[in-house]
Every structure is written in structure tokens, then in C-alpha cells.
Write a protein that holds these residues in place. Structure first.
Motif, PDB file in Angstrom:
ATOM      1  N   SER A 524       0.854  -1.186   0.000  1.00 54.97           N
ATOM      2  CA  SER A 524       0.000   0.000   0.000  1.00 54.97           C
ATOM      3  C   SER A 524       0.887   1.232   0.000  1.00 54.97           C
ATOM      4  N   LYS A 544      -8.365  -4.764   4.735  1.00 55.93           N
ATOM      5  CA  LYS A 544      -8.198  -3.513   5.485  1.00 55.93           C
ATOM      6  C   LYS A 544      -6.857  -2.866   5.162  1.00 55.93           C
ATOM      7  N   HIS A 545      -5.801  -3.672   5.104  1.00 56.54           N
ATOM      8  CA  HIS A 545      -4.481  -3.123   4.786  1.00 56.54           C
ATOM      9  C   HIS A 545      -4.372  -2.733   3.308  1.00 56.54           C
ATOM     10  N   HIS A 549      -5.832   1.062   5.605  1.00 59.69           N
ATOM     11  CA  HIS A 549      -6.157   1.225   7.024  1.00 59.69           C
ATOM     12  C   HIS A 549      -5.199   0.380   7.851  1.00 59.69           C
ATOM     13  N   HIS A 550      -4.069   0.938   8.204  1.00 63.47           N
ATOM     14  CA  HIS A 550      -3.075   0.189   8.952  1.00 63.47           C
ATOM     15  C   HIS A 550      -2.336   1.106   9.927  1.00 63.47           C
TER      16      HIS A 550
END
Length: 550
Positions: A524, A544-545, A549-550
Motif C-alpha cells: 500500500s 483492510k491493509h 487502514h493500517h
């Protein structure tokens, strides 16, 4: 106007009888449609429909010269249903929806909207009937806001826009939608899921009540895909929309669709309610009597590191961001999958490994040796590549199949350099590999550009897997390929892994990553942000990653 002369071919009685029966059935169906239009269905209004509409194709046939892309295809998509069109590449799916949308004029056959026969000479006519299409790749202007994209998409968009009035109208429209996107944010700043939502909103804003979705989740995370299709499902259930979706993902079909129709070699071969069909049933309809190649069982191998990247950085394609691979290692007998949404640096990573993008810092090693991807290093270290779009990135399109297969060996024999071609050795090698990898080609002298995508992929894979392989670097190996080609290529990759090769697999297809990988890394914003073992991996956590979103 000149009329094209059509030569008559000899026909047998069976053909005549079959065609006659087809004409009778088609004639009966046309009369039923016209009767329905005259007796039950009010004339279609020029205003955009306010509710879901049903669409039907009757005997749709499309020929391109002597090639028949569609043959007598009749499918019915009921108003308010979520219908999926399945089929291998080349089965006729895209041709069918292009006929429905007016991009092609079918050779024969009709289309009915709400039970009434209609003419669709061009896409504007389709739009006037309430038909729209959301494409696999985004069609939005990235520098404009969502509101600007919506307003300028209208045929009646004024030359001078009264934004106070338009914003009030957009607010009223958005209040009727089950989901929202930020209207004042430039589209280029939206995540992939937000962009795809906006594509869907645009079609509803324009009054489309029958939507064709062309693999709409190919660039989305699993969570974004489920959210988008859940929204579409909600709109069909409420009767506001009818959806016809092209997809290869059985998980999406079983989770969201009501019915499927399956095309094979241009013909409608079956389908029905999703609740009545297993994924095996659907796969069997798609591939017919062919047997899919199954990957060999995953062998347990405790290998040594083959590929190591340490502190490797390079500029991205824009020159404004940095690709930063702090630590990446792939061992012998292991497949490491790189997951990520398109545009997060995966393509640049492949270019760094293949020597096409120079490092600004850090190092790459294969075994104990530094690696800069020179031809001599690639040969000495047994490194092989299967890049994305191999026809463009790994082939000379106008050269023959045999010549392309011979690229790695043309300048050496028995370890010594040479400068002449050995035609006999080239033909012998190509013939053996074409047979072993089931490459469909008219001859070894055929230009490789004339092969289908799956056969180009097989030919390049045959070349790269010939001989001893220590490191295999792959990017999106099955993108756009048909069902059987995908199974074959994945089985070859697994076989290379079981033979001891270290495999780095970069793919935007999370299902592919999950199926093939031993370890999964998520990329990402140009960096590796997450790592997990593939066995027991949490798809939600990976998604999510992928979404940042991490």
C-alpha cells in the motif's frame, strides 16, 4: 448503396430443418412480444424510467466476416433481478452486451425492453431506453469533483452552470440513494471503492434503470466489493434497478445474484436460479467437456533464501512518490504473494526486479550475488520473468511463435556465445514446448500476436520455465484469461514451486493470491505494510491493509 454479396454454401437437410425450427420459434416469440406491446405494455416513454426494467434478447446473432461471435442467443433478465453472465474469454459475453448497448448492430435477432421490441442503433438510444453500463475501468475525470463529474455527464448540461441550483438538485437526488460519496472531493482523491460507487451513482443520476456491470470489482478490496454489490442487490430487491453483471468470481455470484446465464463459444448453453446451481455446475457449463488442470499438492519445502531486497527504493511512475521496500525475502520452494489495489507500487516493484527501474538506494540479491537483472546475471542465476501483459512486455509481436520461444537461447549453445540462428534447434525446441504447454497455434511460424491471450501466456511461460529455474518473478499472470487457461497456468506455477523455485507472485486478484501463496504480503502506498501466512489468513484483515487502514 452497394450490397455485400453473400455466397451460398451447400446445406444438409438437418441444417435446413434446424434453421427452419429456429425461425418458427423466433417468429412466435416476436409475435408474442408485439402482442404484449400492443395489448399489455404501454408505449415506452422518452422520459427516463423511474423503476427497474426488464430486458430480453431474442435470437441474437453477431458475425464478423466468417467468424460467428454470437449464435442465436436468447436470454431474459427480469425487472428487479440481479442476473450474472458467465463464460470463458471469447465466449461472447462482451459482444452480447455491446449489442444490447448499441455499440454493435447484431447480424440478426431482436431485443425487447419491458416486453416491447426495440431498435438500439447506438448507445444514446440505449440510454434513452434506460440502459446503462459501468465498465471495468473508471471513466471519471479525476481532476474534477464528484459533483462536477455528475453534472457534466448529462446531455442537457448547460454551458454556464448554476452551481447553487445544481447542488440543491444533487442534494435532493442523493437523499434518495442508499449510499453516498463526498461530492466536493476531486475524484482522483477517492479510494477505488468510492470511485466505483460514483460510477454507479452516475448511472442512476442519469436515469438508467437497467445496468450492465462489467467485472466491477476487479480493482476493489473484498470489503469494497461486498459493499458495492450489496448496494446493487439492495436496489434490485427494492425494484429500483435491474442488474446484468459479467463476472468470473463464483463467490460474488453465489452471494448476490438471483440467476445466471452461461455462454460458451458464442452460444447460450444454460443457466438458471443460483439457488439451484452449485459452482461445479456453473463451471461445467462454462468449460463443456474440457477437464480443468488441477494444481499438484503443495509440498513441504524448507528452502534457503533466494531473493532478498533490503532498503530498496525507487521513484514511482509519477516521480512524486517513492517505492520503499525495506525488507523482502522469498525462499526456495515458496510462493510469496504480493496483494494490493492497482496503483500502489506493484508495477514499479516488478520493474525494479527486472532492471527496468533503477534503484535510488538499497540492494537486490539473488542467492549470495548482487542482482541488477543483466542478461548474463539472469542466465547465470536462473531467474525467469512472466510480466504483466506479456505480448507487450515479453514478446516481439510480429515475430513467430518459434522465434519468441527461442529468445533466451538464440545466442548461446553449449555455454558459448554465437551470433547465428540455428533454425533446426529453434524449431525442435518450439515444437516440444508448444506440445508440452498446449499452446494453440496454426503453426510455429505464426506471428505470436495472432494468438489468444491465454496462448501467449502459455508460450511465454513455456519459454521461461524451460530448464532450471531458481527464481520466478510473476505479475498478474491470469488477468483477462479464460477459466481453463487460468487453471493451467496456476498449475504450472505450483509445479515450479514444488520443484524448488522461489516464486514472487504480484497479483491484483486476491483469490489467486490466496490459492497459490505460502505467505502473503500487502503493498500500500509503495510499501509493504502487512504480512501473514496464507493458511488461515483473515481476508478482512488483508482487505483492510489493502485499503490503507493500517
Amino acid at each position: 448503396m452497394l450490397r455485400r454479396h453473400r455466397s451460398r454454401q451447400p446445406r444438409c437437410r438437418h441444417q435446413d430443418g434446424e434453421d427452419a425450427g429456429r425461425r418458427v420459434r423466433l417468429g412466435l416469440r416476436q409475435r408474442q412480444i408485439r402482442r404484449g406491446a400492443a395489448m399489455r405494455v404501454p408505449p415506452l416513454q422518452q422520459e427516463a424510467p423511474s423503476r427497474a426494467i426488464g430486458v430480453e434478447t431474442i435470437g441474437m446473432t453477431m458475425r464478423f466476416g466468417s467468424f460467428t461471435a454470437l449464435k442465436d442467443v436468447s436470454i431474459r433478465v427480469a425487472a428487479g433481478s440481479f442476473h450474472v453472465l458467465l463464460g470463458e474469454n471469447g465466449a461472447g459475453k462482451s459482444t452480447l452486451v455491446k449489442c444490447m448497448m448499441g455499440f454493435y448492430r447484431p447480424t440478426s435477432g431482436q431485443m425487447a425492453v419491458e416486453g416491447r421490441e426495440v431498435e438500439v442503433p447506438d448507445p444514446r438510444a440505449a440510454h434513452d431506453l434506460g440502459l446503462g453500463m459501468v465498465y471495468q475501468h473508471f471513466t471519471l475525470a479525476p481532476s474534477l469533483t464528484a459533483a462536477e463529474n455528475l453534472v457534466i455527464s448529462r446531455n442537457d448540461a448547460p454551458a454556464r452552470i448554476d452551481w447553487e441550483r445544481e447542488r440543491a438538485a444533487l442534494s435532493a437526488f442523493m437523499s434518495t440513494m442508499p449510499f453516498a460519496v463526498p461530492l466536493d472531493v476531486p475524484v482522483g482523491r477517492l479510494a477505488a471503492g468510492g470511485k466505483q460507487k460514483l460510477e454507479l451513482l452516475k448511472q442512476l443520476y442519469l436515469g438508467r434503470r437497467f445496468l450492465i456491470l462489467d467485472e466491477p470489482t476487479s480493482v476493489l478490496t473484498p470489503a469494497e466489493a461486498d459493499e458495492l454489490l450489496g448496494m446493487v442487490r439492495g436496489l434490485t430487491t427494492s425494484g429500483e434497478l435491474t442488474c446484468l453483471m459479467i463476472s468470473h468470481k463464483f463467490r460474488e455470484v453465489t452471494a448476490f445474484a438471483d440467476e445466471v446465464s452461461v455462454l460458451r463459444r458464442g452460444e447460450h448453453v444454460g443457466g438458471g436460479k443460483v439457488s439451484d446451481l452449485s459452482t461445479a455446475d456453473m463451471a461445467a457449463l462454462m468449460i463443456g467437456e474440457k477437464e480443468l488442470v488441477r494444481p499438484a499438492a503443495r509440498m513441504a519445502i524448507d528452502g534457503k533464501p533466494v531473493l532478498t531486497m533490503s532498503g530498496a527504493t525507487a521513484s514511482d511512475r509519477s516521480g512524486l512518490k517513492t517505492i520503499d521496500i525495506a525488507d523482502l525475502q522469498v525462499k526456495s520452494g515458496e510462493i510469496v504473494g504480493i496483494a494490493g489495489i492497482s496503483g500502489n507500487g506493484q508495477m514499479e516493484l516488478m520493474e525494479m526486479l527486472s532492471g527496468q527501474r533503477p534503484l535510488s538506494a538499497g540492494r537486490i540479491r539473488v542467492g549470495d550475488a548482487p542482482f541488477r537483472a543483466t542478461r548474463s546475471e539472469v542466465r547465470a542465476l536462473n531467474v525467469r520473468f512472466l510480466p504483466e501483459e506479456p505480448l507487450r512486455n515479453a514478446c516481439a509481436p510480429k515475430m513467430s511463435v518459434a522465434e519468441n520461444i527461442f529468445f533466451r537461447d538464440f545466442d548461446v549453445v553449449a555455454g558459448t556465445s554465437k551470433f547465428w540462428l540455428e533454425g533446426r534447434r529453434m524449431a525442435s525446441l518450439a515444437a516440444r514446448l508448444v506440445g508440452e504447454y498446449n499452446v494453440k497455434t496454426a503453426s510455429l511460424d505464426t506471428p505470436i500476436s495472432s494468438l489468444s491471450g491465454g496462448n501467449v501466456q502459455r508460450a511465454v511461460l513455456a519459454r521461461e520455465l524451460n530448464g532450471e529455474v531458481d527464481l520466478l518473478l510473476i505479475a498478474n499472470p491470469c488477468f483477462g484469461l479464460d477459466f481453463s487457461a487460468v487453471a493451467d497456468i496456476r498449475a504450472r506455477i505450483m509445479a515450479a514451486r514444488n520443484a524448488g523455485a522461489a516464486v514472487l507472485l504480484i497479483s491484483e486478484d486476491l483469490d489467486e493470491i490466496l490459492e497459490l501463496s505460502d505467505r502473503i504480503l500487502v503493498m500500500s502506498e509503495g510499501s509493504i505494510v502487512f504480512e501473514t501466512q496464507a493458511a488461515g489468513a483473515d481476508i478482512g484483515e488483508i482487505g483492510k491493509h489493502m485499503a490503507g487502514h493500517h
